[in-house]
Structure formats: structure tokens, C-alpha cells
Design a protein around this motif. Structure first.
Motif, mmCIF file in Angstrom:
data_model
loop_
_atom_site.group_PDB
_atom_site.id
_atom_site.type_symbol
_atom_site.label_atom_id
_atom_site.label_comp_id
_atom_site.label_asym_id
_atom_site.label_seq_id
_atom_site.Cartn_x
_atom_site.Cartn_y
_atom_site.Cartn_z
ATOM 1 N N GLY A 1 0.611 -1.090 0.063
ATOM 2 C CA GLY A 1 0.025 -0.125 -0.041
ATOM 3 C C GLY A 1 0.766 1.134 0.032
ATOM 4 O O GLY A 1 1.869 1.125 -0.612
ATOM 5 N N HIS A 2 0.520 2.343 0.727
ATOM 6 C CA HIS A 2 1.249 3.358 0.752
ATOM 7 C C HIS A 2 1.106 4.103 2.103
ATOM 8 O O HIS A 2 -0.044 4.168 2.873
ATOM 9 C CB HIS A 2 0.743 4.393 -0.453
ATOM 10 N N ASN A 3 2.089 4.927 2.365
ATOM 11 C CA ASN A 3 1.909 6.018 3.694
ATOM 12 C C ASN A 3 1.962 7.468 2.993
ATOM 13 O O ASN A 3 1.614 7.485 2.016
ATOM 14 C CB ASN A 3 2.967 5.602 4.673
ATOM 15 N N ARG A 4 2.074 8.305 3.720
ATOM 16 C CA ARG A 4 2.090 9.853 3.298
ATOM 17 C C ARG A 4 3.168 10.096 2.409
ATOM 18 O O ARG A 4 3.164 10.815 1.351
ATOM 19 C CB ARG A 4 2.424 10.613 4.354
ATOM 20 N N ASP A 5 4.320 9.297 2.273
ATOM 21 C CA ASP A 5 5.547 9.451 1.549
ATOM 22 C C ASP A 5 5.908 8.570 0.391
ATOM 23 O O ASP A 5 6.208 8.909 -0.659
ATOM 24 C CB ASP A 5 6.806 9.783 2.542
ATOM 25 N N ILE A 6 5.532 7.452 0.583
ATOM 26 C CA ILE A 6 6.144 6.416 -0.255
ATOM 27 C C ILE A 6 4.846 5.232 -0.443
ATOM 28 O O ILE A 6 3.987 5.224 0.369
ATOM 29 C CB ILE A 6 7.339 5.371 0.152
ATOM 30 N N ALA A 7 5.169 4.419 -1.563
ATOM 31 C CA ALA A 7 4.124 3.251 -1.867
ATOM 32 C C ALA A 7 5.055 2.279 -2.114
ATOM 33 O O ALA A 7 6.128 2.325 -2.838
ATOM 34 C CB ALA A 7 3.213 3.791 -3.103
ATOM 35 N N MET B 1 12.927 -9.268 11.295
ATOM 36 C CA MET B 1 11.861 -9.380 10.411
ATOM 37 C C MET B 1 10.747 -8.336 10.754
ATOM 38 O O MET B 1 10.294 -7.418 10.021
ATOM 39 C CB MET B 1 11.268 -10.771 9.868
ATOM 40 N N VAL B 2 10.112 -8.479 11.963
ATOM 41 C CA VAL B 2 9.248 -7.808 12.485
ATOM 42 C C VAL B 2 9.517 -6.396 12.578
ATOM 43 O O VAL B 2 8.786 -5.506 12.180
ATOM 44 C CB VAL B 2 8.450 -8.417 13.954
ATOM 45 N N ALA B 3 10.854 -6.138 13.104
ATOM 46 C CA ALA B 3 11.389 -4.714 13.105
ATOM 47 C C ALA B 3 11.183 -4.383 11.890
ATOM 48 O O ALA B 3 11.148 -2.914 11.898
ATOM 49 C CB ALA B 3 12.653 -4.625 14.022
ATOM 50 N N ALA B 4 11.952 -5.065 10.911
ATOM 51 C CA ALA B 4 11.849 -4.421 9.282
ATOM 52 C C ALA B 4 10.528 -3.843 9.070
ATOM 53 O O ALA B 4 10.526 -2.854 8.130
ATOM 54 C CB ALA B 4 12.701 -5.292 8.480
ATOM 55 N N GLN C 1 6.980 3.132 8.241
ATOM 56 C CA GLN C 1 7.282 4.768 8.471
ATOM 57 C C GLN C 1 8.388 5.177 7.285
ATOM 58 O O GLN C 1 8.693 6.352 7.614
ATOM 59 C CB GLN C 1 8.075 4.788 9.830
ATOM 60 N N ALA C 2 8.857 4.332 6.677
ATOM 61 C CA ALA C 2 9.836 4.776 5.477
ATOM 62 C C ALA C 2 9.414 5.968 4.675
ATOM 63 O O ALA C 2 8.382 6.198 4.486
ATOM 64 C CB ALA C 2 10.207 3.537 4.584
ATOM 65 N N ALA C 3 10.229 6.997 4.239
ATOM 66 C CA ALA C 3 9.908 8.073 3.718
ATOM 67 C C ALA C 3 10.899 8.122 2.420
ATOM 68 O O ALA C 3 10.737 9.476 1.978
ATOM 69 C CB ALA C 3 10.111 9.282 4.734
ATOM 70 N N SER C 4 11.795 7.386 2.235
ATOM 71 C CA SER C 4 12.823 7.713 1.179
ATOM 72 C C SER C 4 13.165 6.192 0.641
ATOM 73 O O SER C 4 13.022 5.000 1.118
ATOM 74 C CB SER C 4 14.020 8.303 1.637
ATOM 75 N N PHE C 5 13.650 6.283 -0.811
ATOM 76 C CA PHE C 5 14.103 4.785 -1.351
ATOM 77 C C PHE C 5 15.092 4.186 -0.433
ATOM 78 O O PHE C 5 14.967 2.923 -0.213
ATOM 79 C CB PHE C 5 14.789 5.108 -2.528
ATOM 80 N N ASP C 6 16.026 4.858 0.185
ATOM 81 C CA ASP C 6 17.132 4.181 1.028
ATOM 82 C C ASP C 6 16.428 3.476 2.224
ATOM 83 O O ASP C 6 16.720 2.242 2.479
ATOM 84 C CB ASP C 6 18.111 5.227 1.357
ATOM 85 N N GLU C 7 15.469 4.128 2.925
ATOM 86 C CA GLU C 7 15.071 3.597 4.002
ATOM 87 C C GLU C 7 14.029 2.510 3.649
ATOM 88 O O GLU C 7 13.984 1.419 4.435
ATOM 89 C CB GLU C 7 14.156 4.769 4.718
ATOM 90 N N PHE C 8 13.374 2.456 2.440
ATOM 91 C CA PHE C 8 12.751 1.313 1.613
ATOM 92 C C PHE C 8 13.664 0.203 1.584
ATOM 93 O O PHE C 8 13.166 -0.829 1.889
ATOM 94 C CB PHE C 8 11.917 1.806 0.495
ATOM 95 N N GLN D 1 15.598 -6.980 4.795
ATOM 96 C CA GLN D 1 15.520 -7.250 6.182
ATOM 97 C C GLN D 1 14.471 -8.427 6.502
ATOM 98 O O GLN D 1 14.159 -8.462 7.629
ATOM 99 C CB GLN D 1 15.967 -6.528 7.232
ATOM 100 N N LEU D 2 13.745 -8.453 5.571
ATOM 101 C CA LEU D 2 12.405 -9.440 5.673
ATOM 102 C C LEU D 2 12.873 -11.183 5.693
ATOM 103 O O LEU D 2 12.060 -11.842 5.188
ATOM 104 C CB LEU D 2 11.362 -9.166 4.836
#
Length: 574
Positions: free
Chosen positions: A103-109, A195-198, A204-211, A217-218
């Protein structure tokens, strides 16, 4: 073993006629400052389109994962999670999981497809002739780990004791008096809590690097991830862990005592396949090959070569695309599989003297429409082509050959195509004609919708009185498409009813245009409720078949405007 050594060769060869996900130009730039040399060259769909190719000027994102669709309730649960603490995410989840899977959040899908990377190897261990609980490893004979489980059985006073055996590479899945077979799966090497932490980080990810950091890490989740964001960036990341192997053939049993067949860990994030804002302006993944054969290391897997051909054709035929164009792609029934093999079917019809049928096949556009006859002929022909192709070598197990049919036909493998029980070598056209003649004799005028159906069943449907009283099941309804269509239909032959029954297909569809997140569309294969008396038990079923959409806004005021009902939980104060 029965079809010969050539089979292993063709299984390892890349399908170089089928496109890859990570563009070659992207690879050239990706590795120019790395340790790599500066050269690069089977279910779900997902594609992303960059702003320069988007009618709205914002990134577009589409997803339709293919999972089981013949069961009720459906697999996915649509959910929006919004909290004052900062959670803002909308999409689908599985009941019981505290996060949105796609899905998507405010910043990324984000969305995923099955990657089909081979993350399992099988090891053959020899038993010690003097002690059957010892096995030969690279360090000599070692004892098997034996676990005991007590299982209670209805009607029996004492539990049954079951022994489970563990080899150094993993659990034993098969054994006899002289040897045993154990498997090593990548999933054994990762921590579930990580995996759960990832997943929480992904929300909450907001950028490609965070994504990228989150989706890699899953654990052994063997998937491709697509990415888009509010700023107009698009991307791709392989999420599956890639074992470091020093051997090429991962499709056969390996000798456990030979150290060369041990994994040497996994490739780090910076050496895994990804793509970011490619020059072509789009990215697509349909369970296809991820990278070309010039990639610095092998990524063996079981890739689907067909739907990606249609996705690439549609994503390159126009200069700009709208969200409606992406929805139309999701409904497309033209089969890349049918287009690739219809020339052989046409030749078979001509060889057998079916001239009119041959002309109809030649003019057919590959659309697996339920209203037409030619799609039925094609699907039946392909199903039963395996019989004359393999029966001489596999006997009554000829259907096993269907798993490698594309590879055998692509390679024109004479050792398999020839009927070894005859005096002369058969050609592929002769074999194809024999299969076609048998199909036309059994199904002379059937349309595709008459032999291809979807019938979702409830677990309690086996009790016919309950099924009728509660109206639990749905269908059967005619269903078009096939495994090579973007609007996929993975159907299997039902011998009893003499038809194809759909098992897997689009289990969910979403399309997002970042120009207006409140116009996000989302449907699932059945409904939001598992209660047969609820109006939401099957309210998406017709939507999925007809192509209708459901708008799911993201902004709080828009959500409340569209609310059908509201449940308020009020804590009781002491």
C-alpha cells in the motif's frame, strides 16, 4: 533422470527472449564504483511509472498480486491505519498481522511480486553402514539430531511419538536404509524478531534508501519490491536473500560430504539488484528474470517469462500514461504465452489439414477471451501436448513434463520430442498436430468460458445443506485470461468435470496516482467480511470480474465523508 542430461542444461539457460526487470543502463551506472566489473547487460504483477511519462506529472504505481482466488474468505483484508502517534498507512494486510503488507503511507508506496529466486538446496547424506543414525558430512561421520514429538490422536488414549531428524544442512525430508535427503532453506538463517522490526520500519519509510533497508531485512521472503514516492521517484529492489554459491547447478541433489556445495553466506545490500529512476521512465516485475546473463553472479530461480513481455509492450507503446491506463493494463487478457506459441499451433492445424482453423489462429490476437473458441483450442492443446511429447519416456506420469514444456520446446530438444517407441524421428510439428487432433475430437466447439471457470468455495461448502442454507460459495463463473495474461488466470485441469478450474489470479488490485492520494483505488478478490450474511461478504467479487474500482481516500476528512459505518470503542472508567 528419465529425460536425460540435456534437461539440466536447458533449465539453467536464461530465457534471453524475455525482458528483465533491472535495465542494462541502470546496471552500468550502479556498479561503476563497486567491486563488480563495469559491464551488465513463475506470481504477481507490479509496475511503476515516472512523472515524465505520467499524464498527471506525478509517479504512478500499480499492483495486483496473484494468489489463491478459489477460496472464501479472500486472502487480503483492506485497512487504513491512522494514529496520533504518526502511523499513516493504507493498503492490505492479512488478519492477525499488525501492519500493511502492500500500500502507501504519506511519503512512499510499495508492493511486491514473487521473485522465484532459488533459496533452497537439497543435500544427499550417506548413512554409516555400521550406525544408521550417523551420516557422512564434510567432517566425516556425524550423528543425526533426533527430535521427539508427542502427537495426540482422536480416539487413542496414548499420544503417538514421532521422530524428526535434523542434518547439519537442515531437516530431513526423505530417507531410506542407505541415505537421506535434507534441505537448506534461507529462512533458517534469519531472526524472526528482526523481520518484524523491518516491517515496522517499512510502515514509516520516507525515502528509497529507508525502503531498501527495510525490505531486504525480511528474512527469506522471496519477493521483488516496487517503489514510488510523493517526490516522483520510482524504484525496484530484490528483497530475497541471495546465497553465495560456488557451483552452477542448484536444481539437483547435492553430495553433502563435498564442501564445495556449501553456501558462503549472502550478498550484502549494495551488491543486490535494484533500480532507481531509470531513463526509460518505468519499471515492471511479473515474476520474470530479474537481471540479464551479464550480471556478475548467478541468480538461479524459476522465472516466468510471459507476462513481462506484455507489460513491456504496453508500457512502451505510449508517451504518457494515466492511472486509468494502468487499470486497463491490469484487465488486459492478451497472453504473452499464447502469442509466443500460437505459430506452432497454426503449423499443427495446417499439418492436420484444418485449414480454416489455421487461418483463424493466424488472425487471433492472443486475447484469452471467455467468449471465443480459439483461446479454448489453444489452452486445451497446450495442456494435452504433454501427452504425445512425454508419454514414451514418462509413461502415465506424462503430466510431469508440463513443468518444463516451455524449455523443451524453446530448445527444440530432439531427445525429448522424438517418440522413442517408433522407427522414425518425429518432428515437433507432428507431435503438436497429434495433440491438436485429440483436442478437436473431444472438444469440437467449446468456447474458453465453457471450459475455464472460477468457483470460490467456503471451507464449509463440503456440507451441501450448509452451503445452500448459508449461501456460502460463489460461481462457477466463466473466467478468461491465462498464465501469460496480465489479467492472470492460473487454471488447472479438472478431470472429473472436464474443464479448467481457476486456482490463482489477481487477489487484489491497487492503483495510485501521487497527484491525488485520495483517489487511490483498491479491491480484493472477494469481500471485506467473512460473514455470509454481511453485504460485504462478496462485494468485491463482481468488481474483480468486471473491472470496477473502489476509491479509498487517505485524508481524514475524506475518509469520514465516505464512511458506511463507525464503531466507537469507549473505555469504561472506574
Amino acid at each position: 533422470e528419465k529425460l536425460g542430461e540435456d534437461i539440466l542444461r536447458i533449465l539453467k539457460e536464461p530465457q534471453d527472449w524475455s525482458p528483465v526487470t533491472v535495465p542494462e543502463k541502470q546496471l552500468l551506472g550502479m556498479f561503476q564504483r563497486s567491486l563488480f566489473p563495469m559491464r551488465m547487460t513463475r506470481a504477481s504483477n507490479s509496475w511503476v511509472v515516472a512523472p515524465e511519462k505520467s499524464q498527471s506529472g506525478a509517479a504512478l504505481h500499480a499492483s495486483d498480486p496473484h494468489l489463491q482466488i478459489n477460496q472464501i474468505p479472500g486472502f487480503w483484508y483492506a485497512v487504513g491505519l491512522h494514529s496520533r502517534e504518526g502511523t499513516e498507512v493504507l493498503g492490505v494486510t492479512v488478519p492477525g498481522l499488525p501492519f500493511v503488507v502492500m500500500g502507501h503511507n504519506r511519503d512512499i508506496a510499495y508492493a511486491f511480486t514473487v521473485a522465484s529466486v532459488d533459496v533452497i538446496d537439497y543435500y544427499r547424506y550417506q548413512r554409516n553402514p555400521e550406525d544408521s543414525l550417523q551420516i557422512l558430512t564434510e567432517n566425516g561421520y556425524q550423528p543425526l539430531l533426533v527430535l521427539e514429538e508427542d502427537l495426540r490422536v482422536k480416539g487413542e488414549k496414548k499420544p503417538r511419538r514421532v521422530h524428526i531428524y535434523q542434518a547439519p544442512s537442515g531437516p530431513v525430508v526423505e530417507h531410506d536404509s542407505t541415505s537421506l535427503l535434507a534441505l537448506h532453506w534461507a529462512g533458517y538463517d534469519f531472526n524472526v524478531s528482526d523481520m518484524v522490526a523491518a516491517v515496522e520500519k517499512l510502515q514509516q519509510a520516507a525515502s528509497f534508501d529507508e525502503f531498501r533497508q527495510a525490505v531486504t531485512q525480511l528474512g527469506a521472503l522471496d519477493v521483488n519490491w516496487t517503489y514510488s514516492d510523493r517526490q516522483g521517484n520510482i524504484g525496484y529492489q530484490l528483497g530475497a536473500p541471495i546465497p553465495r554459491r560456488d557451483y552452477a547447478n542448484t536444481f539437483t541433489q547435492l553430495p553433502a560430504e563435498d564442501p564445495q556445495f556449501r553456501w558462503q553466506g549472502y550478498y550484502p545490500l549494495e551488491e543486490t539488484p535494484f533500480a532507481y529512476n531509470p531513463q526509460q521512465g518505468w519499471l515492471a516485475t511479473c515474476n520474470n528474470q530479474i537481471v540479464g546473463e551479464d550480471w556478475p553472479y548467478a541468480i538461479p530461480g524459476f522465472y516466468d517469462p510471459y507476462r513481462i513481455t506484455r507489460a513491456v509492450a504496453l508500457l512502451t507503446e505510449k508517451d504518457v500514461y494515466s492511472a486509468d491506463d494502468l487499470r486497463a493494463m491490469q484487465l488486459d487478457r492478451v497472453s504473452g504465452f499464447a502469442l509466443r506459441w500460437k505459430p506452432l499451433l497454426q503449423q499443427a492445424a495446417e499439418y492436420s489439414g484444418h485449414t480454416e482453423l489455421a487461418r483463424a489462429i493466424a488472425s487471433w490476437d492472443g486475447n484469452m477471451s471467455p467468449e471465443q473458441r480459439i483461446p479454448a483450442v489453444f489452452r486445451l492443446w497446450w495442456e494435452f501436448l504433454a501427452r504425445p511429447l512425454y508419454r514414451d519416456q514418462l509413461g502415465e506420469e506424462w503430466k510431469l513434463g508440463q513443468h518444463i514444456q516451455e524449455e523443451v520446446l524453446t530448445a527444440q530438444l530432439a531427445s525429448v520430442i522424438d517418440d522413442v517407441t517408433t522407427d522414425h524421428p518425429e518432428t515437433l510439428v507432428e507431435i503438436a498436430a497429434a495433440a491438436l487432433d485429440s483436442v478437436l475430437a473431444a472438444f469440437p466447439q467449446s468456447t474458453y468460458g465453457e471450459i475455464s471457470v472460477l468457483q470460490p468455495l467456503h471451507p464449509l461448502a463440503g456440507v451441501e445443506m450448509l452451503n445452500r442454507w448459508l449461501n456460502l460459495s460463489r460461481g462457477p463463473v466463466p473466467l478468461g485470461g491465462d498464465k501469460g495474461s496480465l489479467n492472470a488466470n492460473f487454471n488447472f485441469w479438472d478431470e472429473q468435470n472436464q474443464r479448467f478450474t481457476a486456482v490463482a489470479g489477481p487477489s487484489m488490485r491497487f492503483v495510485l496516482d501521487w497527484a491525488n492520494v485520495d483517489e487511490f483505488t483498491l479491491i480484493t478478490s472477494m469481500g471485506q467480511s467473512g460473514n455470509p450474511f454481511s453485504p460485504h461478504y462478496d462485494d468485491f467479487f463482481d468488481y474483480m470480474q468486471s473491472g470496477k474500482t473502489w476509491v479509498v481516500p487517505f485524508s481524514r476528512d475524506k475518509v469520514l465523508q465516505r464512511a458506511k459505518s463507525t464503531l466507537v470503542l469507549t473505555p469504561q472508567l472506574p
